[in-house]
Design a protein around this motif. Structure first.
Motif, PDB file in Angstrom:
ATOM      1  N   GLU A 145      10.186  -8.938  -3.895  1.00  0.00           N
ATOM      2  CA  GLU A 145      10.818  -9.120  -5.425  1.00  0.00           C
ATOM      3  C   GLU A 145      10.744 -10.379  -5.763  1.00  0.00           C
ATOM      4  N   GLN A 146      11.037 -11.648  -5.075  1.00  0.00           N
ATOM      5  CA  GLN A 146      11.510 -12.516  -5.510  1.00  0.00           C
ATOM      6  C   GLN A 146       9.813 -13.106  -6.232  1.00  0.00           C
ATOM      7  N   ARG A 147       8.727 -12.703  -6.505  1.00  0.00           N
ATOM      8  CA  ARG A 147       7.666 -13.009  -6.268  1.00  0.00           C
ATOM      9  C   ARG A 147       7.094 -12.057  -7.116  1.00  0.00           C
ATOM     10  N   GLY A 148       7.550 -11.276  -7.672  1.00  0.00           N
ATOM     11  CA  GLY A 148       7.267 -10.334  -8.899  1.00  0.00           C
ATOM     12  C   GLY A 148       6.218  -9.191  -8.015  1.00  0.00           C
ATOM     13  N   TYR A 149       6.059  -8.693  -7.237  1.00  0.00           N
ATOM     14  CA  TYR A 149       4.924  -7.831  -7.201  1.00  0.00           C
ATOM     15  C   TYR A 149       5.868  -6.434  -6.288  1.00  0.00           C
ATOM     16  N   VAL A 150       7.188  -6.513  -6.199  1.00  0.00           N
ATOM     17  CA  VAL A 150       7.627  -4.825  -5.943  1.00  0.00           C
ATOM     18  C   VAL A 150       9.388  -5.662  -7.563  1.00  0.00           C
ATOM     19  N   ARG A 151       9.905  -4.238  -7.611  1.00  0.00           N
ATOM     20  CA  ARG A 151      11.105  -4.508  -8.141  1.00  0.00           C
ATOM     21  C   ARG A 151      11.956  -3.156  -7.998  1.00  0.00           C
ATOM     22  N   ARG A 152      13.285  -3.758  -7.632  1.00  0.00           N
ATOM     23  CA  ARG A 152      14.538  -2.985  -7.348  1.00  0.00           C
ATOM     24  C   ARG A 152      15.756  -2.043  -8.230  1.00  0.00           C
ATOM     25  N   ASP A 153      15.416  -0.980  -8.837  1.00  0.00           N
ATOM     26  CA  ASP A 153      16.258  -0.186  -9.620  1.00  0.00           C
ATOM     27  C   ASP A 153      17.565  -0.214  -8.618  1.00  0.00           C
ATOM     28  N   PRO A 154      18.737  -1.206  -9.707  1.00  0.00           N
ATOM     29  CA  PRO A 154      19.827  -1.141  -9.411  1.00  0.00           C
ATOM     30  C   PRO A 154      20.714   0.098  -8.999  1.00  0.00           C
ATOM     31  N   LEU A 155      20.248   0.901  -9.828  1.00  0.00           N
ATOM     32  CA  LEU A 155      20.947   2.000  -9.963  1.00  0.00           C
ATOM     33  C   LEU A 155      20.943   2.799  -8.789  1.00  0.00           C
ATOM     34  N   THR A 156      19.113   3.299  -8.412  1.00  0.00           N
ATOM     35  CA  THR A 156      19.046   3.885  -7.318  1.00  0.00           C
ATOM     36  C   THR A 156      18.795   3.404  -6.091  1.00  0.00           C
ATOM     37  N   ASN A 157      17.986   2.379  -5.865  1.00  0.00           N
ATOM     38  CA  ASN A 157      17.836   1.015  -4.619  1.00  0.00           C
ATOM     39  C   ASN A 157      16.443   1.541  -4.869  1.00  0.00           C
ATOM     40  N   GLU A 167       0.238  -1.300   0.235  1.00  0.00           N
ATOM     41  CA  GLU A 167       0.190  -0.339  -0.278  1.00  0.00           C
ATOM     42  C   GLU A 167       0.840   1.564   0.222  1.00  0.00           C
ATOM     43  N   ALA A 168       1.601   0.846   0.794  1.00  0.00           N
ATOM     44  CA  ALA A 168       2.990   2.286   0.950  1.00  0.00           C
ATOM     45  C   ALA A 168       3.461   3.009  -0.539  1.00  0.00           C
ATOM     46  N   LEU A 169       3.947   1.750  -0.719  1.00  0.00           N
ATOM     47  CA  LEU A 169       4.445   1.607  -2.305  1.00  0.00           C
ATOM     48  C   LEU A 169       3.674   2.768  -3.328  1.00  0.00           C
ATOM     49  N   ALA A 170       2.280   1.618  -3.132  1.00  0.00           N
ATOM     50  CA  ALA A 170       1.163   1.867  -5.072  1.00  0.00           C
ATOM     51  C   ALA A 170       1.019   3.972  -4.691  1.00  0.00           C
ATOM     52  N   ASP A 171       1.119   4.214  -3.258  1.00  0.00           N
ATOM     53  CA  ASP A 171       1.213   5.396  -3.145  1.00  0.00           C
ATOM     54  C   ASP A 171       2.894   6.129  -3.700  1.00  0.00           C
ATOM     55  N   GLU A 172       3.804   6.016  -3.972  1.00  0.00           N
ATOM     56  CA  GLU A 172       4.412   5.980  -4.522  1.00  0.00           C
ATOM     57  C   GLU A 172       4.838   5.558  -5.904  1.00  0.00           C
ATOM     58  N   PRO A 173       4.485   6.082  -7.207  1.00  0.00           N
ATOM     59  CA  PRO A 173       5.059   5.789  -8.328  1.00  0.00           C
ATOM     60  C   PRO A 173       6.652   5.831  -8.443  1.00  0.00           C
ATOM     61  N   GLU A 174       7.078   6.397  -8.014  1.00  0.00           N
ATOM     62  CA  GLU A 174       8.910   6.717  -8.273  1.00  0.00           C
ATOM     63  C   GLU A 174       9.437   6.202  -7.549  1.00  0.00           C
ATOM     64  N   THR A 213       5.798  -3.592  -9.135  1.00  0.00           N
ATOM     65  CA  THR A 213       5.304  -4.355 -11.012  1.00  0.00           C
ATOM     66  C   THR A 213       4.017  -4.027 -10.907  1.00  0.00           C
ATOM     67  N   LEU A 214       3.287  -4.638 -12.418  1.00  0.00           N
ATOM     68  CA  LEU A 214       2.319  -4.737 -12.403  1.00  0.00           C
ATOM     69  C   LEU A 214       1.397  -6.518 -12.471  1.00  0.00           C
ATOM     70  N   ARG A 215       1.976  -6.813 -11.785  1.00  0.00           N
ATOM     71  CA  ARG A 215       1.876  -8.089 -11.345  1.00  0.00           C
ATOM     72  C   ARG A 215       0.036  -7.752 -10.341  1.00  0.00           C
ATOM     73  N   MET A 216       0.620  -6.581  -9.934  1.00  0.00           N
ATOM     74  CA  MET A 216      -0.952  -6.616  -9.042  1.00  0.00           C
ATOM     75  C   MET A 216      -2.479  -6.561 -10.152  1.00  0.00           C
ATOM     76  N   PHE A 217      -1.590  -5.709 -10.467  1.00  0.00           N
ATOM     77  CA  PHE A 217      -2.782  -5.203 -12.090  1.00  0.00           C
ATOM     78  C   PHE A 217      -2.699  -6.979 -12.468  1.00  0.00           C
ATOM     79  N   GLU A 218      -1.993  -7.315 -13.225  1.00  0.00           N
ATOM     80  CA  GLU A 218      -1.892  -8.905 -13.931  1.00  0.00           C
ATOM     81  C   GLU A 218      -2.928  -9.763 -13.248  1.00  0.00           C
ATOM     82  N   LEU A 219      -3.053  -9.661 -11.559  1.00  0.00           N
ATOM     83  CA  LEU A 219      -3.965 -10.452 -10.895  1.00  0.00           C
ATOM     84  C   LEU A 219      -5.415  -9.801 -10.777  1.00  0.00           C
TER      85      LEU A 219
END
Length: 267
Positions: free
Chosen positions: A63-75, A30-37, A80-86
């Motif tokens: 991250e392993q299950r594909g719900y979030v991703r970590r940008d290796p450059l910015t951390n 829910e916290a990440l849903a409020d922060e698209p960046e 991800t779109l996993r929730m949308f797909e579900l």
């Protein structure tokens, strides 16, 4: 003894522990849903009022299950779109129809009148579900799949518009005023405010003579109307329910459907 057992079961259910790990994961999503960046791990921990060590493993699983991703450059962590797909495995309209049908069939059989569920379909309204009483051969009903313009003359449209966020409501009111021609937006807004305060719209139909529309909102988890459950009441010569008798019954059915699609409604 049976009553005592029932009381014990109720008490046990009320004391049933939560699921801390699940709650932690939902807080993160829910916290990440409020922060698209995205957010850093530290910022995310602060947002959910937990320590970095508390969310470290949970983020790894998400991250392993594909719900979030970590940008290796910015951390930065982001959804991800996993929730949308579900969500799109069960389209909202179809989910609403499934949730409503049994309740609507039971309602129609209980009150002896038809009922229908109306939702927005683009800039128009559409009857997406309909039920008729099994024990009556005749009655007044609205055709499944019927499509109507967004007009303040329809109870379903008024109810849906009455339970919207301000910007969305204003857009709907402007469309109503433009379609209807005569009523001003201020007049329609006053009418919607009264409906919102009452929690329903019970009024003589402005589309059919002799019909009283009893309409309640079907709410989502944001307490916004996604549909309206409406009973077009027409008196039966053999008596039966009166409109005022049906208001609490229709309201209960609308709440059941709302809860089934995720609304948090206190009785």
């Amino acid at each position: 003894m049976k009553q005592t057992n029932n009381n014990e079961e109720t008490a046990a259910a009320n004391e049933r522990p939560g699921a801390p790990a699940l709650e932690k994961g939902l807080d993160l999503l829910e916290a990440l849903a409020d922060e698209p960046e995205g957010l850093t791990q530290k910022a995310l921990a602060e947002r959910v009022s937990r320590s970095v060590s508390e969310i470290f493993r949970m983020l790894g699983v998400l991250e392993q299950r594909g719900y979030v991703r970590r940008d290796p450059l910015t951390n930065l962590y982001a959804l991800t779109l996993r929730m949308f797909e579900l969500a799109n495995r069960h389209p909202p309209m179809r989910r609403l129809q499934r949730a409503a049908l049994h309740t609507m069939e039971r309602l129609a059989d209980t009150i002896g009148h038809s009922c229908h569920l109306v939702a927005m379909n683009g800039d128009r309204m559409m009857v997406i579900s309909q039920a008729e009483p099994q024990h009556r051969a005749m009655g007044w009903s609205v055709k499944l799949g019927a499509s109507f313009a967004l007009s303040s003359h329809y109870a379903s449209a008024r109810v849906i518009a009455a339970f919207q966020q301000q910007d969305r409501q204003l857009d709907m009111v402007k469309a109503m005023a433009e379609h209807d021609g005569s009523p001003t937006t201020e007049k329609i807004m006053r009418r919607l405010a009264a409906i919102a305060e009452a929690g329903n719209d019970v009024s003589s139909s402005e589309a059919s003579n002799g019909v009283i529309d009893i309409s309640f909102p079907v709410l989502n988890h944001f307490n916004q109307a996604v549909a309206a459950l409406t009973v077009p009441f027409m008196s039966h010569v053999d008596g039966g329910y009166q409109p005022q008798d049906l208001v609490p019954i229709v309201g209960k059915a609308a709440r059941e459907i709302s809860v089934a699609i995720g609304a948090m409604i206190e009785e």
